[in-house]
Scaffold this motif. Structure first.
Motif, mmCIF file in Angstrom:
data_model
loop_
_atom_site.group_PDB
_atom_site.id
_atom_site.type_symbol
_atom_site.label_atom_id
_atom_site.label_comp_id
_atom_site.label_asym_id
_atom_site.label_seq_id
_atom_site.Cartn_x
_atom_site.Cartn_y
_atom_site.Cartn_z
ATOM 1 N N HIS A 202 23.100 44.543 46.259
ATOM 2 C CA HIS A 202 22.051 44.224 45.289
ATOM 3 C C HIS A 202 22.592 44.234 43.869
ATOM 4 O O HIS A 202 21.836 44.022 42.917
ATOM 5 C CB HIS A 202 20.903 45.234 45.406
ATOM 6 N N ASP A 203 23.876 44.470 43.723
ATOM 7 C CA ASP A 203 24.524 44.600 42.423
ATOM 8 C C ASP A 203 24.790 43.216 41.835
ATOM 9 O O ASP A 203 25.623 42.467 42.353
ATOM 10 C CB ASP A 203 25.842 45.361 42.608
ATOM 11 N N PRO A 204 24.105 42.853 40.749
ATOM 12 C CA PRO A 204 24.304 41.523 40.173
ATOM 13 C C PRO A 204 25.744 41.251 39.769
ATOM 14 O O PRO A 204 26.218 40.108 39.869
ATOM 15 C CB PRO A 204 23.376 41.518 38.943
ATOM 16 N N VAL A 205 26.462 42.287 39.329
ATOM 17 C CA VAL A 205 27.861 42.104 38.923
ATOM 18 C C VAL A 205 28.712 41.712 40.120
ATOM 19 O O VAL A 205 29.566 40.815 40.030
ATOM 20 C CB VAL A 205 28.396 43.399 38.274
ATOM 21 N N MET A 206 28.502 42.345 41.252
ATOM 22 C CA MET A 206 29.271 42.027 42.447
ATOM 23 C C MET A 206 28.916 40.663 43.010
ATOM 24 O O MET A 206 29.778 39.930 43.499
ATOM 25 C CB MET A 206 29.047 43.110 43.511
ATOM 26 N N ILE A 207 27.655 40.311 42.925
ATOM 27 C CA ILE A 207 27.247 38.988 43.402
ATOM 28 C C ILE A 207 27.877 37.905 42.538
ATOM 29 O O ILE A 207 28.366 36.880 43.044
ATOM 30 C CB ILE A 207 25.713 38.877 43.408
ATOM 31 N N GLU A 208 27.907 38.110 41.238
ATOM 32 C CA GLU A 208 28.555 37.152 40.345
ATOM 33 C C GLU A 208 30.053 37.077 40.625
ATOM 34 O O GLU A 208 30.650 35.991 40.617
ATOM 35 C CB GLU A 208 28.310 37.545 38.888
ATOM 36 N N HIS A 209 30.668 38.235 40.876
ATOM 37 C CA HIS A 209 32.088 38.279 41.227
ATOM 38 C C HIS A 209 32.349 37.466 42.491
ATOM 39 O O HIS A 209 33.308 36.668 42.553
ATOM 40 C CB HIS A 209 32.506 39.734 41.430
ATOM 41 N N ALA A 210 31.502 37.621 43.489
ATOM 42 C CA ALA A 210 31.657 36.879 44.735
ATOM 43 C C ALA A 210 31.479 35.377 44.514
ATOM 44 O O ALA A 210 32.227 34.561 45.075
ATOM 45 C CB ALA A 210 30.636 37.374 45.764
#
Length: 278
Positions: A202-210
């Protein structure tokens, strides 16, 4: 009848209620991962009952024509009884999924189940290519080697940060270190695969990284989030990415919440914050 706090995170007590929730998500462009609540069975009977329930659920999904799959906990279908019971029940579920062009996720539980879970996944993925997937937890120190071992297996990986409190010698316990490891696992997966990567966060930073890694390497991936958590973000993300919501259901919802709270006090606060901010 589910109380309001449970209703935020559980789709109902019956399969028809779960299918109805999945149909609603399908209309919003979000797929569904259905999980029948139940775990840590110590007798063959309940494990077999839930095995058969998953077989029927796979048929219900196929008949409904919706974008949905199932996710099974190893201890739910017999791992606490014995590895042979777990393998036998999982094979029945996987075979029906293969027959109905469906998909089965194998959830990961605590570190004591990791070897048996990964061994079963690898065997099934080679027998039923791209019909099964497994969860890998970034907080476990062993996961880099596990990912390397399985990188060429024809099944999906769901990469998560990890929800269990594990021994210090086996896991990373500081949040920054877990985040660092999660980023590196994502990078490795996207660099070495062109499909089959699921980002469970649910981490927006990790989703953007992916998303950046996917664009860089041309890798197909999906985003997975829990029912009741950042649902508006799920619908927004579904406009550009494949998004799946993990949806529990069943009459064992009370033990589900008690167990989550017992595993980590932070889970209770997480659930409360999510319910208030939904």
């Amino acid at each position: 009848m589910l109380p309001p706090i449970a209703d935020n995170f559980v789709a109902g007590e019956t399969a028809p209620e779960a299918i109805a929730h999945a149909r609603d998500l399908d209309g919003r462009g979000v797929g569904t991962i259905l999980n029948l609540l139940g775990e840590h069975y110590e007798r063959p009977g309940p494990a077999a009952e839930d095995r058969d329930a998953y077989v029927r659920l796979i048929d219900d999904i196929a008949d409904a024509g919706i974008d949905a799959c199932v996710s099974v906990k190893p201890s739910q279908i017999g791992l606490d009884i014995g590895e042979s019971t777990f393998r036998s029940n999982l094979e029945v579920i996987a075979e029906r999924a293969d027959e109905r062009d469906a998909f089965v996720w194998i959830d990961m539980e605590d570190h004591e189940t990791t070897d048996a879970t990964l061994d079963a996944f690898e065997e099934l993925a080679r027998a039923h290519e791209w019909s099964v997937g497994v969860c890998l937890q970034a907080n476990l120190k062993r996961t880099r080697k596990d990912l390397d071992r399985l990188i060429d297996v024809p099944g999906k990986f769901r990469l998560v940060k990890g929800a269990y409190d594990e021994p210090d010698d086996l896991s990373y316990t500081r949040k920054p270190r877990v985040n660092e490891e999660y980023r590196e696992l994502l990078r490795y997966a996207f660099e070495h695969r062109d499909r089959g990567v699921a980002v469970g966060s649910h981490d927006p930073v990790m989703i953007e990284h992916a998303a950046d890694l996917a664009a860089e390497h041309g890798t197909d991936f999906e985003i997975q989030m829990l029912m009741g958590v950042r649902e508006s973000a799920q619908y927004d993300l579904a406009a550009d990415y494949d998004v799946y919501q993990y949806v529990p259901y069943g009459n064992r919802w009370l033990s589900y919440f008690y167990r989550r709270v017992a595993e980590r006090r932070a889970n209770a606060l997480f659930a409360l914050r999510a319910a208030i901010g939904r």
